[in-house]
Scaffold this motif. Structure first.
Motif, PDB file in Angstrom:
ATOM      1  N   ALA A 166     -73.385 -25.363  25.886  1.00 33.49           N
ATOM      2  CA  ALA A 166     -73.962 -25.987  27.073  1.00 33.49           C
ATOM      3  C   ALA A 166     -73.491 -27.429  27.213  1.00 33.49           C
ATOM      4  N   MET A 167     -73.400 -28.129  26.087  1.00 36.37           N
ATOM      5  CA  MET A 167     -72.969 -29.519  26.099  1.00 36.37           C
ATOM      6  C   MET A 167     -71.517 -29.648  26.559  1.00 36.37           C
ATOM      7  N   THR A 168     -70.684 -28.716  26.142  1.00 34.97           N
ATOM      8  CA  THR A 168     -69.258 -28.778  26.499  1.00 34.97           C
ATOM      9  C   THR A 168     -69.065 -28.789  28.006  1.00 34.97           C
ATOM     10  N   TYR A 169     -69.767 -27.905  28.705  1.00 36.28           N
ATOM     11  CA  TYR A 169     -69.654 -27.861  30.164  1.00 36.28           C
ATOM     12  C   TYR A 169     -70.174 -29.156  30.794  1.00 36.28           C
ATOM     13  N   THR A 170     -71.236 -29.693  30.211  1.00 37.53           N
ATOM     14  CA  THR A 170     -71.804 -30.939  30.726  1.00 37.53           C
ATOM     15  C   THR A 170     -70.821 -32.091  30.582  1.00 37.53           C
ATOM     16  N   VAL A 171     -70.179 -32.178  29.421  1.00 38.82           N
ATOM     17  CA  VAL A 171     -69.222 -33.255  29.171  1.00 38.82           C
ATOM     18  C   VAL A 171     -68.073 -33.204  30.178  1.00 38.82           C
ATOM     19  N   ILE A 172     -67.566 -32.005  30.429  1.00 40.30           N
ATOM     20  CA  ILE A 172     -66.451 -31.855  31.373  1.00 40.30           C
ATOM     21  C   ILE A 172     -66.847 -32.376  32.754  1.00 40.30           C
ATOM     22  N   ALA A 173     -68.041 -31.998  33.215  1.00 37.19           N
ATOM     23  CA  ALA A 173     -68.484 -32.412  34.550  1.00 37.19           C
ATOM     24  C   ALA A 173     -68.691 -33.915  34.635  1.00 37.19           C
ATOM     25  N   VAL A 174     -69.263 -34.504  33.582  1.00 35.86           N
ATOM     26  CA  VAL A 174     -69.552 -35.940  33.609  1.00 35.86           C
ATOM     27  C   VAL A 174     -68.265 -36.758  33.541  1.00 35.86           C
ATOM     28  N   VAL A 175     -67.340 -36.342  32.692  1.00 36.14           N
ATOM     29  CA  VAL A 175     -66.056 -37.052  32.618  1.00 36.14           C
ATOM     30  C   VAL A 175     -65.363 -37.022  33.970  1.00 36.14           C
ATOM     31  N   LEU A 176     -65.440 -35.879  34.637  1.00 32.30           N
ATOM     32  CA  LEU A 176     -64.850 -35.758  35.967  1.00 32.30           C
ATOM     33  C   LEU A 176     -65.510 -36.738  36.942  1.00 32.30           C
ATOM     34  N   ASN A 177     -66.828 -36.849  36.854  1.00 30.59           N
ATOM     35  CA  ASN A 177     -67.551 -37.770  37.738  1.00 30.59           C
ATOM     36  C   ASN A 177     -67.177 -39.227  37.467  1.00 30.59           C
ATOM     37  N   ILE A 178     -67.024 -39.575  36.188  1.00 29.12           N
ATOM     38  CA  ILE A 178     -66.642 -40.938  35.818  1.00 29.12           C
ATOM     39  C   ILE A 178     -65.268 -41.291  36.395  1.00 29.12           C
ATOM     40  N   ILE A 179     -64.382 -40.313  36.400  1.00 30.60           N
ATOM     41  CA  ILE A 179     -63.027 -40.538  36.920  1.00 30.60           C
ATOM     42  C   ILE A 179     -63.031 -40.623  38.446  1.00 30.60           C
ATOM     43  N   LEU A 180     -63.772 -39.730  39.093  1.00 29.66           N
ATOM     44  CA  LEU A 180     -63.723 -39.638  40.558  1.00 29.66           C
ATOM     45  C   LEU A 180     -64.507 -40.725  41.278  1.00 29.66           C
ATOM     46  N   THR A 181     -65.597 -41.204  40.680  1.00 32.42           N
ATOM     47  CA  THR A 181     -66.470 -42.155  41.386  1.00 32.42           C
ATOM     48  C   THR A 181     -65.744 -43.414  41.858  1.00 32.42           C
ATOM     49  N   PRO A 182     -65.024 -44.148  40.979  1.00 35.48           N
ATOM     50  CA  PRO A 182     -64.317 -45.339  41.486  1.00 35.48           C
ATOM     51  C   PRO A 182     -63.211 -44.994  42.477  1.00 35.48           C
ATOM     52  N   VAL A 183     -62.628 -43.797  42.324  1.00 37.48           N
ATOM     53  CA  VAL A 183     -61.582 -43.380  43.260  1.00 37.48           C
ATOM     54  C   VAL A 183     -62.165 -43.207  44.661  1.00 37.48           C
ATOM     55  N   PHE A 184     -63.287 -42.518  44.754  1.00 41.04           N
ATOM     56  CA  PHE A 184     -63.912 -42.287  46.059  1.00 41.04           C
ATOM     57  C   PHE A 184     -64.499 -43.568  46.648  1.00 41.04           C
ATOM     58  N   ILE A 185     -65.034 -44.451  45.780  1.00 37.67           N
ATOM     59  CA  ILE A 185     -65.644 -45.688  46.280  1.00 37.67           C
ATOM     60  C   ILE A 185     -64.596 -46.651  46.808  1.00 37.67           C
ATOM     61  N   GLU A 186     -63.561 -46.923  46.001  1.00 44.04           N
ATOM     62  CA  GLU A 186     -62.576 -47.946  46.362  1.00 44.04           C
ATOM     63  C   GLU A 186     -61.281 -47.373  46.937  1.00 44.04           C
ATOM     64  N   SER A 187     -60.638 -46.483  46.195  1.00 45.72           N
ATOM     65  CA  SER A 187     -59.316 -46.006  46.623  1.00 45.72           C
ATOM     66  C   SER A 187     -59.376 -45.244  47.944  1.00 45.72           C
ATOM     67  N   VAL A 188     -60.360 -44.357  48.062  1.00 50.53           N
ATOM     68  CA  VAL A 188     -60.524 -43.601  49.296  1.00 50.53           C
ATOM     69  C   VAL A 188     -61.266 -44.429  50.345  1.00 50.53           C
ATOM     70  N   GLY A 189     -62.029 -45.422  49.868  1.00 51.81           N
ATOM     71  CA  GLY A 189     -62.727 -46.321  50.784  1.00 51.81           C
ATOM     72  C   GLY A 189     -64.026 -45.790  51.339  1.00 51.81           C
ATOM     73  N   LEU A 190     -64.694 -44.895  50.603  1.00 50.46           N
ATOM     74  CA  LEU A 190     -65.937 -44.307  51.089  1.00 50.46           C
ATOM     75  C   LEU A 190     -67.170 -45.108  50.704  1.00 50.46           C
ATOM     76  N   GLY A 191     -67.020 -46.090  49.809  1.00 49.71           N
ATOM     77  CA  GLY A 191     -68.151 -46.928  49.424  1.00 49.71           C
ATOM     78  C   GLY A 191     -69.274 -46.131  48.791  1.00 49.71           C
ATOM     79  N   VAL A 192     -70.506 -46.377  49.252  1.00 47.34           N
ATOM     80  CA  VAL A 192     -71.686 -45.710  48.700  1.00 47.34           C
ATOM     81  C   VAL A 192     -71.589 -44.191  48.860  1.00 47.34           C
ATOM     82  N   ARG A 193     -71.094 -43.738  49.990  1.00 45.42           N
ATOM     83  CA  ARG A 193     -70.955 -42.291  50.221  1.00 45.42           C
ATOM     84  C   ARG A 193     -69.997 -41.656  49.204  1.00 45.42           C
TER      85      ARG A 193
END
Length: 448
Positions: A166-193
């Motif tokens: 169960a932990m393995t699947y959780t780690v994969i999802a969270v690492v993905l979120n850590i990577i994508l969040t700054p990309v969507f906020i700044e690089s894509v320019g979506l900010g809070v959304r």
């Protein structure tokens, strides 16, 4: 190859050692998933964005409440069925869980889309803080199903005692979120959304991974067909146990609404940012304890199903003391260096010595948390849903409400922090006494 823990034969200390580490890591990385949004917003957008998203916690807790309702109820039913060797019940758990996840997510998504702005207004904020909350919520509600279904399905994996998987699947999802969040906020320019969108994508991946686990036959129980199905007896049992989590979480929605509203009433935007940071730190530091106790449920449930009363008693005592020790160790660095921790959460805010003491005061209630949490988990695991439901309600009515309304009237903002600390301690003492009485009942089973 390391064998899976034997929930019926391994010693409680060995089970806690084997199950708690992946459980703690899994809960930690899952909590990081929500913390990531706030930290990124604080550093990449503004303190107002941080406050606005943090302010949504009572609202997003509604989704957590429904998820806990389905996950706790389904997990308890499955654990007891595994212990009793009841394959007929085992085959019906997943289809009924999917039905509950679909039904609840549609209702919550529609409510969020049509009444989201009004809900944020009720929190008593305006301007940039209000807009940040609305922007995040409008995107967040679109991915509610993936959160509810993914976490509920992952809970079934934990019910088998396969915490590591169960932990393995959780780690994969969270690492993905850590990577994508700054990309969507700044690089894509979506900010809070963008922060909300990255969470949706990561939970979608999480749901797919847990689904593959069951469809590819990796489960140790008879999963039956991966389909939608309603069985009245299973639904009733899930509701009986899950209602305790639902009521507890929904009462926390009201609780957090009152707390955050009180902060905005007695303080200003700076006080709200500080309280949000203190609240986030308390939640984050408590997660390892919750991760350790998370593995208590399948052990108690399976042994209760197999009528191993003595192991149930020994197990809860072992996990409880383990949780208390862990909490004491984890709070030390935060209470020793509170300025550094608060500064990380809100880097652009000036922190006073009094506000540092707020953090210390709230965190000193942490060692009492495993006492109350383990008691509720115990009653859920053995199927005593009514008792597990009543206790959190009594807490809110007899402890929280009087304290949160009386103390701030006398000592203003300080009273909010004192009320939360005092309430946690008294509640833990109450549940310690109640569980002792329940253990006497178990001991009567053993002697007869």
């Amino acid at each position: 190859m390391l064998r899976e823990p034997d929930l019926l034969k391994d010693s409680p200390w060995k089970l806690m050692h084997r199950l708690s580490l992946p459980g703690i890591l899994g809960m930690m990385v899952l909590s990081i998933n929500s913390l990531v949004d706030s930290v990124y917003l604080s550093h990449l957008v503004s303190a107002d964005a941080f406050a606005g998203v943090s302010l949504l916690f009572p609202l997003t807790l509604v989704v957590t409440s429904v998820t806990g309702f389905i996950a706790a109820g389904s997990s308890s039913v499955l654990s007891r069925a595994i212990g009793a060797g009841n394959q007929q019940v085992q085959r019906m758990v997943i289809p009924n869980m999917i039905v509950l996840a679909l039904f609840s997510s549609v209702i919550l998504m529609l409510a969020g889309l049509f009444f989201g702005e009004e809900a944020v207004l009720l929190m008593g904020v305006e301007g940039a803080v209000y807009q940040a909350g609305v922007d995040y919520l409008q995107v967040y509600v679109l991915g509610i199903f993936f959160s509810i279904y993914g976490l509920s399905a992952n809970g079934l994996i934990r019910s088998e005692g396969k915490i590591r998987q169960a932990m393995t699947y959780t780690v994969i999802a969270v690492v993905l979120n850590i990577i994508l969040t700054p990309v969507f906020i700044e690089s894509v320019g979506l900010g809070v959304r963008g922060a909300a969108l990255s969470s949706i994508v990561s939970m979608m991946v999480y749901s797919v991974l847990t689904s593959f686990y069951f469809t590819q036959g990796k489960a140790t129980f008879d999963t039956g067909k991966f389909c939608i199905r309603i069985e009245k007896d299973i639904i009733a049992d899930v509701i009986n146990v899950g209602s305790s989590t639902l009521v507890m979480q929904l009462s926390n929605v009201v609780r957090q609404f009152i707390v955050f509203r009180s902060v905005t009433w007695y303080g200003n935007a700076h006080d709200l940012a500080v309280f949000s940071a203190v609240f986030r730190l308390f939640s984050f530091v408590s997660i390892p304890g919750m991760g350790l106790l998370q593995s208590l449920q399948p052990v108690i449930g399976v042994n209760f199903g197999a009528a191993n009363w003595q192991r149930c008693i020994h197990t809860i005592n072992t996990f409880r003391w383990g949780g208390i020790l862990l909490m004491c160790l984890l709070l030390l660095p935060v209470v020793t260096f509170p300025r550094e921790f608060l500064g990380f959460m809100i880097p652009n805010e000036s922190i006073s010595n009094n506000e540092l003491n707020y953090l210390r005061l709230v965190l000193l209630a942490l060692p009492f948390l495993p006492i109350s949490t383990s008691t509720i988990i115990f009653f859920q695991a053995i199927g005593k849903g009514k008792k597990a439901t009543l206790l959190p309600l009594v807490r809110q009515v007899l402890l929280f409400v009087p304290l949160i309304f009386i103390l701030p009237n006398f000592i203003s903002l300080d009273g909010i922090y004192y009320a939360l600390a005092i309430e946690n301690v008294i509640y833990a003492i109450m549940l310690w006494i109640i569980l002792k009485d329940e253990i006497r009942t178990f001991q009567s089973y053993i002697t007869t």
